[in-house]
Every structure is written in C-alpha cells, then in structure tokens.
Design an enzyme around this catalytic site. Structure first.
Site, mmCIF file in Angstrom:
data_model
loop_
_atom_site.group_PDB
_atom_site.id
_atom_site.type_symbol
_atom_site.label_atom_id
_atom_site.label_comp_id
_atom_site.label_asym_id
_atom_site.label_seq_id
_atom_site.Cartn_x
_atom_site.Cartn_y
_atom_site.Cartn_z
ATOM 1 N N ASP A 10 0.881 -1.184 0.000
ATOM 2 C CA ASP A 10 0.000 0.000 0.000
ATOM 3 C C ASP A 10 0.924 1.242 0.000
ATOM 4 O OD1 ASP A 10 0.870 -0.522 2.645
ATOM 5 O OD2 ASP A 10 -0.797 0.613 3.506
ATOM 6 N N ASP A 15 6.833 1.154 2.298
ATOM 7 C CA ASP A 15 6.589 0.195 1.211
ATOM 8 C C ASP A 15 7.560 0.474 0.059
ATOM 9 O OD1 ASP A 15 3.430 -0.796 1.842
ATOM 10 O OD2 ASP A 15 3.977 1.210 2.511
ATOM 11 N N VAL A 124 2.674 -6.323 2.938
ATOM 12 C CA VAL A 124 3.145 -5.282 3.860
ATOM 13 C C VAL A 124 2.137 -4.141 3.955
ATOM 14 C CG1 VAL A 124 5.586 -5.891 3.615
ATOM 15 C CG2 VAL A 124 4.580 -4.195 2.065
ATOM 16 N N GLN A 231 4.709 10.625 16.570
ATOM 17 C CA GLN A 231 4.824 9.446 17.458
ATOM 18 C C GLN A 231 6.298 9.123 17.652
ATOM 19 O OE1 GLN A 231 3.420 5.718 15.655
ATOM 20 N NE2 GLN A 231 2.665 6.845 13.895
ATOM 21 N N HIS A 243 9.203 -0.129 8.537
ATOM 22 C CA HIS A 243 8.593 -1.434 8.818
ATOM 23 C C HIS A 243 8.698 -2.443 7.665
ATOM 24 C CE1 HIS A 243 6.427 0.828 12.000
ATOM 25 N NE2 HIS A 243 6.136 1.696 11.052
ATOM 26 N N ASP A 244 8.187 -2.006 6.508
ATOM 27 C CA ASP A 244 7.962 -2.983 5.430
ATOM 28 C C ASP A 244 9.272 -3.530 4.864
ATOM 29 O OD1 ASP A 244 5.367 -2.303 5.911
ATOM 30 O OD2 ASP A 244 5.101 -1.129 4.075
HETATM 31 C C1 BDR Z 1 2.436 -0.263 8.607
HETATM 32 O O1 BDR Z 1 1.439 0.712 8.337
HETATM 33 C C2 BDR Z 1 1.785 1.479 7.241
HETATM 34 O O2 BDR Z 1 1.614 2.836 7.520
HETATM 35 C C3 BDR Z 1 3.219 1.144 6.890
HETATM 36 O O3 BDR Z 1 3.413 1.188 5.492
HETATM 37 C C4 BDR Z 1 3.421 -0.215 7.457
HETATM 38 O O4 BDR Z 1 3.111 -1.226 6.518
HETATM 39 C C5 BDR Z 1 3.051 0.046 9.954
HETATM 40 O O5 BDR Z 1 2.078 0.025 10.947
HETATM 41 CA CA CA Z 2 2.719 -0.691 4.167
#
Ligand code: BDR
Ligand code: CA
Length: 314
Positions: A10, A15, A124, A231, A243-244
């Site tokens: 997304d 990503d 992801v 945050q 994260h991804d």
């Molecule tokens: C996830 O949420 C999205 O905003 C990021 O792309 C990641 O996949 C983190 O919580």
């Molecule tokens: Ca994502």
C-alpha cells in the site's frame, strides 16, 4: 537460488523502500507487486508503486491493482494518524507506465495455481488482497510455502492503543490470513521499532549514489520528520522504523529477526481493541501455535542489508 516472492503493498514511504529492496536484491526474484488500499487510496498506492519501479529503472516488474476498500468495513483510513509519514503521492516523478490489466486478486490466484508452490507471499499493507484470494480460491493455500507479513503488535499499537495499522484497517482479512493454516512469519511493531533507521543511516544511503539509495534516504528523512512530530520513538529522536523493508529483509536473511512460535488471533469485535493481534505467549488459549511472531530485530544488520542492496542498480 533466489527466493520467488510477490510483494503486496500500500505504497507508502516504507513500502517504497521495501519495493526497492525486493527488486534489487540478488537473493529475491520479485514475480510482481500487487497494490491495496491502505496508507492512501488504491489509485495513489498503485501510482506510487509504478513510480518506484520506474525510478530504479525496473519498469517491467508487473504491478497489479487490487482491493480499493477493506473486506467487511467502511473505509477507515481517514483515521490513520500516520499520514504525515507517507503523504499521498511519493516525491518521485509521475509514472509513464501503467498497471497490468485485470484485478490483483485474480492475478494472485492464477499465478499461485500455476506455480510450483515456490512463491512466498510478502504482504506489507492491509491483508485485503490476500484474504480475498484465499476466500475466492482456497486451492491456492496448498501452493503457498510461507506468508511473511508486516503487521500486528503485542506491546503497543500505532493506529490505536492496541492495534497496528495494517491489521486495524482490515481486521477480518487479517483474521482469515493468520488462521489460513500455512506457515506465517509476522513482523510486528515489536520488531520494527527495534530496527530503526537514523538520519545518519539516511546519509549513508544517499552516499551510495544510486537511485535507490537516494530515494530511500529521502523517504527515511520524511519518515523521521513525521515520527518525531507525531509518534516519536522512546529516547530516540532522529530515527524511524521502516517497517515494510524489514519484512523483505527477513525473507532474505531470517536471522535479522528474533521470533517465537505462538498462537496468534485477531480481534474483530472489541470496542477498544479491534484489530489487536492477540498473542498467546503462555499458551493459555490451548490453541496450536500458528505464527512465528517477531519480538526483536537486529538493527545494525538491517541497516547493513539496506546499504548493500540499495547500493545496486538495475
Ligand atoms: C504499517 O502501516 C503502514 O503505515 C506502513 O506502510 C506499514 O506497513 C506500519 O504500521
Ligand atoms: Ca505498508
């Protein structure tokens, strides 16, 4: 031999780093990308995905447009507090290429059924496309060797006090996926918040002098700006999770994560806890373990992997 993967995205700043890592890693064979509603609407997540592939000189990776809303709920993304972290359209030139014809869910089904059972799914974003494919054609399950997904949270949420964004946006879809019976590795906030990328790391990525390194540096700095403002990481200004990309790196080298094999389910009914990944570390539910849940991650190794891979060109 390279591991074949489909990346479901997304896109989204993190990503985008995941897409570049997957496309440029010599250890992965990126069969294609599927797009889903999440960080922004489906038109923008698809356009952003095309932008990324064109930017790194890989315009022929097939991109398939998927679900435009969650399976069973009205659109919830407007509540996402993280939008400053992504924006709508990525800061890359508009794409001159287009997504493939047809729907991502159908492409996922056809591609998996035609495969030798050797394509790892790496979602992801919200799990809408993957759950829809499972519901529409359960025969794909036998063809899925593993699902390595970014999502979930045990210690703390980000969309709500108890829920992580990808699971929270489409909890019914997430529940279908985590209970599908195939091997699942979950890369939750508990792990991604342990492997931050700092402004100094971003400088090193930019210094690689490649399109991928330059774009990754730009997105990391945007993320740091957004995280510090909305945050902040405890005791750690000037660094943010990506994260991804950690989920992609975990496919390449599983030792970048520490995992526990436990029963995990998704709350779909709770007034305060909808979207929570309920992690049964003490086996109180008497359910069998179904998820390799990451509890920690190796930050130096993650950053080294990003530099090694994003220093490459197509
Ligand atoms: C996830 O949420 C999205 O905003 C990021 O792309 C990641 O996949 C983190 O919580
Ligand atoms: Ca994502």
């Amino acid at each position: 031999m390279a591991t074949r993967i489909i990346l479901d995205v997304d896109t989204g700043t993190d990503d985008a780093v995941a897409l570049m890592t997957a496309a440029l890693s010599p250890d992965l064979d990126l069969v294609g990308a599927t797009t889903v509603n999440g960080n922004t609407g489906i038109d923008s997540t698809t356009e952003n995905t095309l932008r990324v592939f064109e930017w790194i000189g890989m315009p022929r990776v097939p991109v398939h447009r998927g679900m435009s809303r969650p399976m069973a709920r009205s659109q919830m993304q407007q509540l996402n507090p993280a939008s400053r972290i992504h924006g709508d359209l990525l800061d890359l030139p508009p794409s001159t290429i287009t997504a493939q014809p047809g729907h991502a869910v159908d492409w996922l089904i056809d591609t998996l059924l035609a495969s030798d059972g050797d394509i790892t799914l790496v979602p992801v974003g919200p799990l809408t496309n993957i759950a829809m494919a499972i519901v529409k054609e359960p025969a794909i399950l036998a063809k899925i060797p593993e699902i390595v997904l970014m999502g979930g949270a045990h210690d703390h949420g980000n969309s709500t006090a108890s829920a992580e964004f990808n699971i929270w946006l489409d909890p019914e879809a997430a529940r279908i996926v985590v209970s599908c019976g195939r091997p699942i590795r979950m890369v939750p906030l508990d792990a991604t918040h342990r492997a931050l990328v700092s402004a100094e790391d971003a400088s090193r990525l930019r210094a690689l002098g490649t399109p991928a390194g330059e774009a990754a540096a730009r997105f990391v700095l945007q993320r740091i700006d957004g995280y510090d403002a909305t945050q902040p990481m405890p005791h750690r200004l000037g660094a943010a999770p990506v994260h991804d990309a950690l989920a992609v790196c975990a496919v390449i080298d599983p030792t970048v994560l520490t995992t526990e094999f436990i029963p995990v389910d998704v709350e779909t009914g709770g007034e305060l806890s909808v979207g929570r990944t309920v992690c049964d570390f003490r086996f109180r539910s008497r359910q069998p373990a179904n998820v390799h849940f990451a509890t920690d991650a190796d930050e130096p190794k993650f950053n080294r992997m990003l530099r090694e891979i994003l220093g490459r060109t197509a």
